[in-house]
Motif scaffolding. Structure first.
Motif, PDB file in Angstrom:
ATOM      1  N   GLU A 182      -9.299  -6.393  -5.332  1.00  0.00           N
ATOM      2  CA  GLU A 182      -9.158  -4.981  -5.092  1.00  0.00           C
ATOM      3  C   GLU A 182      -9.678  -4.482  -3.923  1.00  0.00           C
ATOM      4  N   GLN A 183      -9.096  -3.708  -3.007  1.00  0.00           N
ATOM      5  CA  GLN A 183      -9.372  -3.175  -1.670  1.00  0.00           C
ATOM      6  C   GLN A 183     -10.093  -1.862  -1.746  1.00  0.00           C
ATOM      7  N   THR A 184     -11.082  -1.686  -0.899  1.00  0.00           N
ATOM      8  CA  THR A 184     -12.043  -0.431  -0.510  1.00  0.00           C
ATOM      9  C   THR A 184     -11.139   0.555  -0.209  1.00  0.00           C
ATOM     10  N   GLY A 185     -11.158   1.704  -0.820  1.00  0.00           N
ATOM     11  CA  GLY A 185     -10.380   2.975  -0.520  1.00  0.00           C
ATOM     12  C   GLY A 185      -9.077   3.068  -1.213  1.00  0.00           C
ATOM     13  N   TYR A 186      -8.677   2.133  -2.203  1.00  0.00           N
ATOM     14  CA  TYR A 186      -7.235   2.062  -2.976  1.00  0.00           C
ATOM     15  C   TYR A 186      -7.494   2.021  -4.275  1.00  0.00           C
ATOM     16  N   ARG A 233      -5.884   0.567  -7.635  1.00  0.00           N
ATOM     17  CA  ARG A 233      -5.174  -0.589  -7.999  1.00  0.00           C
ATOM     18  C   ARG A 233      -3.868  -0.334  -9.003  1.00  0.00           C
ATOM     19  N   ARG A 251      -5.737   9.595  -4.798  1.00  0.00           N
ATOM     20  CA  ARG A 251      -6.133   8.592  -4.048  1.00  0.00           C
ATOM     21  C   ARG A 251      -5.053   7.818  -3.337  1.00  0.00           C
ATOM     22  N   GLN A 254       0.982  -1.183   0.024  1.00  0.00           N
ATOM     23  CA  GLN A 254       0.046  -0.030  -0.092  1.00  0.00           C
ATOM     24  C   GLN A 254       0.802   1.149  -0.041  1.00  0.00           C
TER      25      GLN A 254
END
Length: 213
Positions: A138-142, A144, A108, A100
């Motif tokens: 895929e992760q919430t708030g990021y 990719r 973002r 991350q």
């Protein structure tokens, strides 16, 4: 065990570029040279540039790899990396890593999933990093980062120094303008290499169990 952050050594992943065959013959242009660190760029498809970072510094290959594996020390030298974890340990020298990044406002935050493998070939240390986005959802708030491809090459010289050469590419995703992405790539590459030079002396007595040199 190969570093949980070997792949993070993309470090400036929001904007770094791997040379594709169609642009591999284009000339490099010097973007910054300071404190023994040289950053070059060259044009790449889609408006982005390829970045190449180089420097000479006294280090062993083992010290370099141990530094990459020291996740607690990441904030002290890897630009904008916030966290990482190994998703899969494929062998002693290859794995899948999730990383991350804290992106500068107004962008973002980013994340990426990469496959990495290292080896010593004819006395030269080589680390290859490739995209593995399909290995983790895929992760919430990021946003990719995709199409990741990077290479570290370390070569010992007869004068006691080691030449460190790094080239890479990644599609940062989202809606960052190309001019901002390219600008960030140069400054982030320089900041990381400068910090790398400062940190490496602290690891020169370190030994890596899976690396002989």
């Amino acid at each position: 065990m190969i570093t949980r952050i070997v792949a993070i050594s993309l470090l400036f992943a929001q904007s770094l570029v791997w040379a594709q065959s169609e642009n591999s013959e284009l000339p490099w242009k010097l973007a910054k040279s300071e404190n023994g660190i040289r950053i070059h760029t060259r044009e790449h498809q889609g408006g982005l540039v390829e970045i190449r970072a180089q420097m000479f510094t006294p280090t062993t290959y083992q010290a370099f790899l141990v530094l990459l594996e020291d996740s607690d020390n990441l904030p002290n030298w890897l630009d904008k990396v916030s966290s990482s974890k190994v998703l899969k340990q494929l062998s002693t020298n290859e794995n899948i890593v999730y990383t991350q990044f804290s992106a500068p406002w107004p962008a973002r935050d980013r994340d990426m999933v990469t496959y990495s493998k290292y080896e010593i070939d004819n006395g030269t240390f080589k680390l290859e990093i490739k995209d593995a986005a399909d290995q983790y959802p895929e992760q919430t708030g990021y946003v990719r980062i995709k199409a990741v491809q990077a290479d570290w090459t370390l070569e010992k010289l007869t004068n006691g120094l080691t030449h460190i050469d790094y080239t890479a590419y990644a599609d940062p995703g989202g809606y960052l303008p190309d001019w901002l992405t390219n600008q960030l790539s140069v400054s982030s590459a320089f900041n990381t290499f400068e910090a790398l030079k400062t940190q490496l002396p602290n690891y020169q007595n370190s030994h890596h169990p899976n690396l002989n040199e």
